[in-house]
Design a protein around this motif. Structure first.
Motif, PDB file in Angstrom:
ATOM      1  N   ARG A  39     -10.078  -8.921   2.149  1.00 11.03           N
ATOM      2  CA  ARG A  39      -9.787  -8.035   3.464  1.00 11.03           C
ATOM      3  C   ARG A  39      -8.325  -7.627   3.543  1.00 11.03           C
ATOM      4  O   ARG A  39      -7.540  -8.104   3.295  1.00 11.03           O
ATOM      5  CB  ARG A  39      -9.963  -9.107   4.748  1.00 11.03           C
ATOM      6  CG  ARG A  39      -9.752  -8.385   6.011  1.00 11.03           C
ATOM      7  CD  ARG A  39     -10.222  -9.096   7.324  1.00 11.03           C
ATOM      8  NE  ARG A  39     -10.131  -8.651   8.345  1.00 11.03           N
ATOM      9  CZ  ARG A  39     -10.474  -9.026   9.722  1.00 11.03           C
ATOM     10  NH1 ARG A  39     -10.930 -10.422   9.601  1.00 11.03           N
ATOM     11  NH2 ARG A  39     -10.368  -8.548  10.535  1.00 11.03           N
ATOM     12  N   GLU A  43     -10.213  -3.672   6.715  1.00 14.30           N
ATOM     13  CA  GLU A  43     -11.112  -3.514   5.877  1.00 14.30           C
ATOM     14  C   GLU A  43     -11.860  -4.697   5.076  1.00 14.30           C
ATOM     15  O   GLU A  43     -10.804  -5.155   4.747  1.00 14.30           O
ATOM     16  CB  GLU A  43     -11.038  -2.102   5.071  1.00 14.30           C
ATOM     17  CG  GLU A  43     -10.703  -1.064   6.091  1.00 14.30           C
ATOM     18  CD  GLU A  43     -10.631   0.251   4.917  1.00 14.30           C
ATOM     19  OE1 GLU A  43     -10.352   1.370   5.646  1.00 14.30           O
ATOM     20  OE2 GLU A  43     -10.497  -0.053   3.774  1.00 14.30           O
ATOM     21  N   LYS A  45     -13.562  -5.817   1.554  1.00 11.64           N
ATOM     22  CA  LYS A  45     -14.120  -5.355   0.351  1.00 11.64           C
ATOM     23  C   LYS A  45     -14.729  -6.392  -0.531  1.00 11.64           C
ATOM     24  O   LYS A  45     -14.151  -7.607  -0.457  1.00 11.64           O
ATOM     25  CB  LYS A  45     -13.148  -4.643  -0.546  1.00 11.64           C
ATOM     26  CG  LYS A  45     -12.536  -3.414   0.245  1.00 11.64           C
ATOM     27  CD  LYS A  45     -11.269  -2.475  -0.655  1.00 11.64           C
ATOM     28  CE  LYS A  45     -11.204  -1.357   0.007  1.00 11.64           C
ATOM     29  NZ  LYS A  45      -9.962  -0.692  -0.688  1.00 11.64           N
TER      30      LYS A  45
END
Length: 448
Positions: A39, A43, A45
């Protein structure tokens, strides 16, 4: 540019091909597909760790751990090797100290022998001078004795003549009565003179006897002195011949001809001259003692000459605490690993060890010389030269006169060399000789 997914796929593809059959099942259970959640900046991932990538990471970890273990074991192994080498260096230093003590003791004994020879020669010269003085005194005494005998003969002849004159006067006295008194007076005077001459004759005879006795005493003393001188000279000659034999035997161990070296050394002797005076036999009266002294002089001259030859020969090692790593003659070339001819010996000693001149001489070459690297060449006379190659540093200059065991450089690895060492050569009239013969002969010279 490749993306992360393509890189991961490229790494995992070979592994995926290998994992088949039973091994594939085992690896699937041990290495299931995993995902790493990341993170950043709000965001989220996901990074997927495939089975092949996990297996590759495990193998890489095993290799790193194995290499770390091997490096650790090598470190401790080389530590033990270094400790053993330090022990060898310490023992070599002790042997060097012992050798230096033995060399100093030999030099002391050699100096004592030389002093003894010089003292003996001085005593011989003193005895010769005493012999000459005694001869002169004996000759003077003989001359005086001959003069005394001549005077005695003259006195005897005069006495006989006076006796005849006295007889004639007595006859005339009997025949001439008128001159009786005068003749008696003359006869009395003549008798007085005759008595005086008789006393002188007696004294001359006694003096002759005394001088004859003194002559015999001097002849006895001279005979004793001659015997003593001959005994001393004989002992000195014997010791000198023994020393000559020992030195000639040592020089012969190098493979060189002693007489040839002596001729070469004599060729450098200083000039001689002076006015010409023809020799006459009466100028010199040779005796057995003179012949012995002349023979001793020749022996001493021979000893001094071969001692000078011995002093100029390279008989010591060019490095202290060194050992031979490659000998003279045929060998496997260390660079090409082929059979080759080695014109010297290689010596390995302490790191940056000092390189020493093996005999006094004159430096004739200093500098870089092709495969020899940094090199020094020394001329010792009599056609003998030595070379010292692969040096790290050089401390002398061309044309410089150097002494025995003077420092001329430092061991190195310049030129065609596989590691630090000293290449040492002995050259006679341009031909390479085995330096080990000279070093073995040097052990007999420098031993205690």
């Amino acid at each position: 540019m490749w993306s992360r997914a393509r890189i991961i796929s490229a790494l995992s593809a070979p592994v995926e091909g290998f994992i088949t059959g039973r091994l594939g099942d085992l690896l699937r259970r041990m290495y299931p597909d995993r995902q790493i959640l990341m993170r950043a900046r709000g965001e989220v991932k996901f990074i997927t760790l495939s089975r092949g990538l996990q297996v590759g990471a495990t193998l890489l970890g095993v290799l790193v751990a194995g290499w770390t273990g091997y490096a650790t074991m090598s470190f401790f192994h080389y530590g033990a090797v270094l400790a053993y080498k330090d022990g060898e260096l310490f023992r070599a230093g002790e042997r060097y100290d012992t050798a230096m003590v033995d060399i100093a003791a030999y030099r002391d004994r050699f100096d004592a022998v030389n002093l003894s020879l010089e003292d003996s020669q001085d005593r011989i010269l003193g005895l010769i001078e005493q012999n000459r003085a005694l001869r002169h005194g004996l000759q003077s005494t003989k001359s005086q004795l001959e003069m005394t005998q001549a005077e005695r003969f003259e006195i005897s002849r005069l006495h006989d003549r006076m006796t005849e004159q006295l007889g004639a006067l007595e006859t005339q006295l009997d025949g001439v009565a008128g001159h009786n008194q005068d003749l008696r007076s003359s006869a009395s005077t003549l008798r007085t003179e005759l008595d005086s001459l008789s006393v002188e004759r007696t004294e001359a005879i006694e003096e002759r006897i005394r001088l004859a006795r003194r002559v015999r005493e001097l002849e006895t003393e001279l005979s004793i002195l001659l015997v003593s001188q001959e005994d001393v000279i004989e002992r000195l000659a014997e010791n000198t011949v023994n020393n000559i034999g020992a030195i000639e035997k040592t020089i012969a161990m190098t493979g060189l001809a002693v007489d040839e070296l002596v001729k070469r050394l004599d060729g450098n002797a200083e000039g001689q001259g002076g006015p010409f005076l023809a020799f006459e036999p009466w100028m010199v009266e040779d005796t057995p003692l003179d012949e012995s002294v002349a023979l001793l002089d020749r022996h001493i001259a021979r000893l001094e000459t071969i001692q000078e030859v011995l002093r100029l020969l390279p008989l010591s090692a060019p490095m202290d605490g060194s050992h031979v790593s490659s000998g003279f003659g045929k060998r496997q070339d260390p660079v090409q690993n082929r059979l080759a001819m080695h014109h010297g010996i290689d010596l390995v000693g302490p790191i940056r060890g000092a390189v020493l001149a093996t005999a006094p001489g004159k430096v004739v070459y200093v500098g870089w010389k092709g495969r020899y690297g940094k090199m020094v060449e020394v001329d010792h006379g009599m056609g003998i030269r030595t070379r010292y190659a692969h040096l790290r540093k050089i401390y002398v200059e061309a044309g410089q006169e150097i002494d025995y065991r003077e420092k001329i450089g430092q061991m190195g690895s310049t030129g065609r060399s596989t590691g630090p060492h000293l290449h040492y050569e002995v050259i006679i009239d341009g031909e390479s000789m085995d330096p080990m013969k000279f070093l073995r002969a040097g052990k007999y010279v420098f031993k205690g």
